[in-house]
Write a protein that holds these residues in place. Structure first.
Motif: not given
Length: 346
Positions: A238-242
């Motif tokens: 999710l961090y990579r998406i953010a």
């Protein structure tokens, strides 16, 4: 018009009074604000009749204090009248005659012109709304927006509008910003990403994934740091998406931290009840910030354990060194005893 009880709360009662309450001068403030220059005295004395002249002098003082105008009664201004009457009106006896609305507004226009200010009007609304739209891109907290708008109004010498007008302008600016972010998120997030965000809100028998991520490590112990590493790994997708999505939203660092704090503030139940675009925004900001916090925690833990290992190694080396010195100084028993004593103490 939005019902009053549904309007956005911008300021506390104390803050609202500071901006919109009738000034309550002490003796020092009367000398500062009710002392009239020659031009101000001439303006006050140009009004028809003593009551209007005194009222104008008090309006001048109130405007100097708060850059705003007020309707007030003679009872409310009793002490202020006692200050200006002997100084500028030969201590004449004042008959507390009611001031007409026409006279009140005429004085406002004259005083504003005297100080180079422009009275608030509907013509000023588009510029104020445009300024509010720019401010919310920096910081969406209402108190900050109010302070910046007041500063802008003072800079441009515009008398501030009523509190209700500020509420409506800021509410619309915040709503427009939410619509902007919601539209962008809907365009850039695919179904898989939305599913990944929703997974954080699925409750299990103990804590939801999000609630577990909110738990802070108690210390730098191995078990606590192992859990931090697991939570960081869980949050990484999710961090990579953010990291890829948030720059496209043009969110300031201040607002990013604010939205992340909302994800931390709301319960899982509350987040599930919000509009999807709000939930996505808060959780993406939270994922970006929390992942970095996990990384910082692990780096700090590594530094802590390296320092501890270094200190222990240094202590062992010192003990070994002094033990060697003791063995080499056997021919001088007194020195040997002193070294042994030092080793024992360390």
């Amino acid at each position: 018009m939005t019902p009053k009880n549904k309007r956005l709360t911008l300021l506390s009662d104390v803050e609202q009074f500071a901006l919109y309450g009738l000034p309550d001068f002490d003796d020092g403030q009367r000398w500062e604000y009710l002392s009239l220059s020659e031009a101000e005295r001439v303006l006050a004395c140009s009004r028809p009749g003593l009551p209007a002249q005194v009222y104008c002098a008090l309006q001048i003082g109130n405007d100097k204090a708060k850059h705003a105008f007020f309707r007030f009664t003679w009872n409310e201004a009793e002490n202020d009248c006692a200050f200006v009457l002997p100084r500028y009106f030969n201590d004449q006896a004042l008959e507390p005659t009611a001031i007409t609305q026409h006279e009140h507004y005429t004085q406002r226009a004259l005083i504003a012109e005297q100080f180079g200010y422009r009275l608030w009007s509907a013509d000023c609304l588009p510029r104020l709304a445009q300024q509010a739209a720019q401010i919310v891109r920096r910081d969406v907290t209402p108190g900050f927006i109010v302070a910046e708008l007041i500063a802008w109004l003072n800079e441009h010498k515009i008398v501030r509008p009523g509190y209700t007008t500020l509420q409506e302008v800021i509410s619309e600016a915040l709503s427009a910003e939410r619509r902007r972010l919601g539209g962008l998120l809907d365009a850039v997030l695919d179904g898989a990403t939305k599913a990944a965000v929703a997974e954080l809100l699925v409750r299990d028998d103990t804590l939801s994934a999000l609630a577990a991520l909110k738990q802070d490590a108690k210390d730098f112990g191995w078990r606590q740091m192992a859990q931090e590493r697991e939570k960081r790994a869980r949050l990484e997708p999710l961090y990579r998406i953010a990291k890829a999505v948030l720059p496209r939203l043009a969110i300031s660092q201040q607002n990013l931290h604010y939205y992340a704090s909302l994800a931390n503030f709301y319960t899982v139940h509350d987040l599930r009840g919000l509009k999807p675009e709000q939930t996505h925004l808060y959780l993406l900001c939270y994922a970006w910030l929390r992942y970095r916090q996990f990384t910082d925690n692990l780096v700090d833990a590594l530094g802590y354990h390296m320092k501890r290992l270094e200190d222990e190694s240094k202590a062992r080396a010192n003990r070994h060194f002094f033990a060697e010195q003791v063995r080499r100084q056997q021919e001088t028993p007194q020195v040997g005893r002193l070294l042994l004593l030092y080793v024992d103490e360390t």
